[in-house]
Write a protein that holds these residues in place. Structure first.
Motif, mmCIF file in Angstrom:
data_model
loop_
_atom_site.group_PDB
_atom_site.id
_atom_site.type_symbol
_atom_site.label_atom_id
_atom_site.label_comp_id
_atom_site.label_asym_id
_atom_site.label_seq_id
_atom_site.Cartn_x
_atom_site.Cartn_y
_atom_site.Cartn_z
ATOM 1 N N GLY A 1 5.768 21.268 -14.458
ATOM 2 C CA GLY A 1 6.738 21.667 -15.469
ATOM 3 C C GLY A 1 7.560 22.884 -15.140
ATOM 4 N N HIS A 2 7.187 23.616 -14.086
ATOM 5 C CA HIS A 2 7.911 24.840 -13.722
ATOM 6 C C HIS A 2 8.664 24.706 -12.400
ATOM 7 N N LEU A 3 8.732 23.492 -11.853
ATOM 8 C CA LEU A 3 9.393 23.303 -10.559
ATOM 9 C C LEU A 3 10.882 23.607 -10.671
ATOM 10 N N GLN A 4 11.371 24.489 -9.784
ATOM 11 C CA GLN A 4 12.775 24.904 -9.792
ATOM 12 C C GLN A 4 13.509 24.514 -8.515
ATOM 13 N N ASP A 5 12.810 24.571 -7.386
ATOM 14 C CA ASP A 5 13.432 24.298 -6.088
ATOM 15 C C ASP A 5 12.684 23.161 -5.401
ATOM 16 N N CYS B 1 10.572 11.542 -12.799
ATOM 17 C CA CYS B 1 9.300 12.235 -13.043
ATOM 18 C C CYS B 1 9.458 13.750 -13.144
ATOM 19 N N LEU B 2 10.646 14.269 -12.861
ATOM 20 C CA LEU B 2 10.865 15.704 -12.983
ATOM 21 C C LEU B 2 10.851 16.104 -14.448
ATOM 22 N N LYS B 3 10.159 17.201 -14.751
ATOM 23 C CA LYS B 3 9.971 17.617 -16.138
ATOM 24 C C LYS B 3 11.027 18.592 -16.628
ATOM 25 N N SER B 4 11.725 19.241 -15.721
ATOM 26 C CA SER B 4 12.701 20.255 -16.128
ATOM 27 C C SER B 4 13.843 20.305 -15.125
ATOM 28 N N PRO B 5 15.003 20.848 -15.520
ATOM 29 C CA PRO B 5 16.150 20.942 -14.600
ATOM 30 C C PRO B 5 15.834 21.802 -13.378
ATOM 31 N N GLN C 1 0.829 -1.209 0.000
ATOM 32 C CA GLN C 1 0.000 0.000 0.000
ATOM 33 C C GLN C 1 0.862 1.258 0.000
ATOM 34 N N GLU C 2 1.943 1.241 0.787
ATOM 35 C CA GLU C 2 2.843 2.389 0.816
ATOM 36 C C GLU C 2 3.541 2.571 -0.525
ATOM 37 N N GLN C 3 3.859 1.490 -1.205
ATOM 38 C CA GLN C 3 4.471 1.591 -2.521
ATOM 39 C C GLN C 3 3.500 2.232 -3.508
ATOM 40 N N ASP C 4 2.225 1.881 -3.403
ATOM 41 C CA ASP C 4 1.208 2.512 -4.244
ATOM 42 C C ASP C 4 1.121 4.011 -3.949
ATOM 43 N N HIS C 5 1.225 4.363 -2.674
ATOM 44 C CA HIS C 5 1.213 5.785 -2.303
ATOM 45 C C HIS C 5 2.397 6.512 -2.928
ATOM 46 N N LEU C 6 3.559 5.865 -2.906
ATOM 47 C CA LEU C 6 4.751 6.487 -3.468
ATOM 48 C C LEU C 6 4.587 6.735 -4.967
ATOM 49 N N VAL C 7 4.030 5.777 -5.673
ATOM 50 C CA VAL C 7 3.767 5.955 -7.102
ATOM 51 C C VAL C 7 2.792 7.099 -7.327
ATOM 52 N N GLN C 8 1.773 7.154 -6.487
ATOM 53 C CA GLN C 8 0.780 8.229 -6.596
ATOM 54 C C GLN C 8 1.417 9.597 -6.383
ATOM 55 N N ILE C 9 2.390 9.670 -5.476
ATOM 56 C CA ILE C 9 3.061 10.939 -5.175
ATOM 57 C C ILE C 9 4.023 11.336 -6.286
ATOM 58 N N THR C 10 4.932 10.434 -6.637
ATOM 59 C CA THR C 10 5.968 10.782 -7.616
ATOM 60 C C THR C 10 5.386 11.053 -8.993
ATOM 61 N N SER C 11 4.278 10.396 -9.344
ATOM 62 C CA SER C 11 3.677 10.618 -10.661
ATOM 63 C C SER C 11 3.175 12.046 -10.829
ATOM 64 N N GLN C 12 2.856 12.703 -9.726
ATOM 65 C CA GLN C 12 2.363 14.083 -9.818
ATOM 66 C C GLN C 12 3.464 15.058 -10.243
ATOM 67 N N PHE C 13 4.714 14.658 -10.046
ATOM 68 C CA PHE C 13 5.816 15.527 -10.477
ATOM 69 C C PHE C 13 5.846 15.693 -11.993
ATOM 70 N N LEU C 14 5.231 14.760 -12.698
ATOM 71 C CA LEU C 14 5.159 14.866 -14.157
ATOM 72 C C LEU C 14 4.389 16.105 -14.600
#
Length: 536
Positions: A324-328, A347-351, A308-321
């Motif tokens: 697109g403007h995340l810098q910090d 899952c990060l979209k930009s540097p 269940q925690e692994q599913d939560h992690l996937v749910q969290i990290t997928s939102q980083f997709l």
């Protein structure tokens, strides 16, 4: 009435001509006189100079002239009303007056639309009336597509933004004469043209505020405002650029975020112990913050890594997709990252500009993936404090620094368990970090010989002005007890190294724990300072 307007306008002109050091009191006196009579104030607003509005508004707001305040909001000649700098939280009256006045403006917009539709529907279907109907329909469509070509003329529809953030002091001081700002059309200019009035007539009112959810329950101010916004969802957008969450339960956070325009949020800071399941609930909102630039999470608790925690992690990290403007990105005590850092970085979209992963366990493969990630190639700040690297291959950190040597400005490696061999391995790459300004290595167990090498390798870095290093391991007994006399001798030797290098420099040496306060990093000892003197 005419006399009063001439008096106000003449006094303003006189006031502008006078110096800030000796301001005229005519405007104050005129404003107070006008506010004695609501009817007089109402009748004066239509012909009142735009430049007089802010000063009179402040007088009405602080004097709690509620009815005059409502009238001034509905006649406000600027696009933005920066109310946040004036609000006195214990006194809700003025804020309620402003919101009631906005209700009047919103009602005007509804009536204008209804009036246009009723005119369209009142035409018959024969002959010239059909032409009129089509013409009216054409006009209404054109106001949507090309609002700048089809304006309205009401002075009351200038206001588009109510700003409740603690900003705008420059605006109020500029117009009140409390500062030396020039009264220029380039500064917070009133809407003098009618070109975009129709667009304002159709666009929702925006309310800007910074949300700081630090209590378990909402205060009176936020409760009143959110209830008001919720009842007017179709015509009011609540925009928040900075969101801070500490003690508030997630149920309340969810209710509040459901009323916020999430794509307005640019900065999120969470300073409260969340379980991974709680973060997963928040992640559904996080993914809608498409303009988010800065994300700080601290700390995230993970008891056991179940399916269940692994599913939560996937749910969290997928939102980083979606970010697109995340810098910090700042993650403090992210217990869920061990062995899964690659999943998030992919899952990060930009540097990123700044990356902080602190006080957690990472695997050697995590750090390896970090050193190879394309999203760190432009890092200006890197903080890995509290990530133990004692048993890691020294080459990994070397490759990581090579990746960022052209852009890195701040490097924090406190309490990483870095050994002499690991530090020696990164010295060549470190010496090429030409933009480095801040470097901290506190709470690592390093020998005097390696610290001398460190000073020599970093001597050529032109921007390096802040350096924090641990006390050499020779300063301690075998039991870890600090020998103050020995530390003083080693500090003198380090000063000689700086003198030998011949470059002005200031370095801070931090024994651990601090003898004065017991903290792990010591800020009480004077720095070692070398200032080269010019030859005689």
């Amino acid at each position: 009435m005419v006399f009063m307007l001439e008096f106000l306008q003449d006094s303003f002109s006189c006031r502008v001509k006078m110096s800030v050091q000796n301001p005229s009191r005519l405007l104050d006196l005129a404003g107070k006189h006008l506010l004695r009579d609501d009817a007089l104030a109402f009748s004066a607003l239509e012909d009142l100079l735009t430049e007089l509005f802010p000063h009179l508004f402040m007088e009405a707001f602080h004097g709690r002239h509620i009815e005059t305040l409502k009238a001034m909001v509905q006649a406000w000649p600027f696009v933005r009303l920066p109310l946040g700098g004036l609000i006195d939280m214990p006194h809700m009256g003025p804020l309620q007056a402003v919101l009631e006045a906005l209700d009047g403006l919103l009602a005007q917009k509804v009536r204008s639309r209804q009036q246009m539709m009723s005119e369209m529907l009142s035409y018959s279907t024969g002959g010239q009336d059909v032409v009129k109907l089509l013409g009216c329909f054409f006009y209404s469509v054109c106001t949507l597509i090309h609002p700048h070509q089809f304006p309205c003329s009401s002075r009351g529809c200038k206001l588009r933004v109510l700003d409740l953030r603690d900003t705008g002091q420059n605006f109020w001081s500029m117009w009140s004469g409390a500062s030396s700002y020039e009264r220029s059309s380039s500064r917070m200019a009133p809407v003098a043209e009618q070109s975009s009035t129709a667009k304002r007539h159709l666009a929702p009112l925006k309310i800007f505020m910074d949300l700081c959810l630090k209590k378990r329950t909402l205060d009176n101010f936020l409760t009143y405002l959110l209830r008001w916004v919720e009842q007017r969802k179709a015509s009011v957008h609540l925009c928040c650029k900075k969101l801070k969450i500490s003690a508030m339960p997630m149920d309340n956070v969810v209710k509040i975020l459901s009323m916020v325009q999430l794509d307005c949020i640019q900065e999120v800071q969470v300073n409260w112990i969340w379980h991974l399941s709680t973060l997963a609930t928040f992640a559904s909102f996080l993914g809608k913050m498409s303009n988010l630039q800065r994300l700080c999470l601290s700390p995230i608790h993970l008891s056991a890594f179940t399916k269940q925690e692994q599913d939560h992690l996937v749910q969290i990290t997928s939102q980083f997709l979606r970010l697109g403007h995340l810098q910090d990105l700042h993650l403090d005590y992210p217990s869920f990252l061990e062995g899964f850092l690659d999943q998030m970085l992919r899952c990060l979209k930009s540097p990123l500009n700044n990356l902080s992963i602190t006080n957690c366990w990472l695997t050697e493969s995590d750090l390896t993936y970090l050193s190879q990630s394309p999203n760190i190639s432009q890092l200006k700040g890197l903080d890995l404090s509290g990530v133990t690297m004692t048993d890691f291959n020294p080459e990994i950190l070397h490759v990581l620094l090579e990746k960022v040597e052209a852009t890195l400005q701040e490097l924090d490696l406190d309490l990483c368990g870095i050994t002499d061999s690991q530090l020696e391995a990164i010295l060549p790459a470190l010496s090429r970090c030409s933009q480095l300004r801040y470097f901290s290595l506190c709470e690592n167990f390093l020998s005097m010989a390696v610290m001398e090498k460190l000073l020599r390798h970093t001597a050529g870095l032109p921007c390096l002005t802040q350096e924090r290093y641990p006390a050499p391991q020779e300063s301690y007994r075998s039991q870890g007890v600090l020998l103050e006399g020995r530390l003083a001798q080693l500090r003198a030797q380090l000063l000689e190294v700086l003198r030998d290098l011949g470059r002005p420099r200031i370095i801070w040496i931090s024994p651990s724990p601090c003898l004065h306060c017991g903290e792990n990093i010591c800020y009480h000892l004077d720095p070692i300072v070398y200032r080269c003197t010019a030859p005689a």
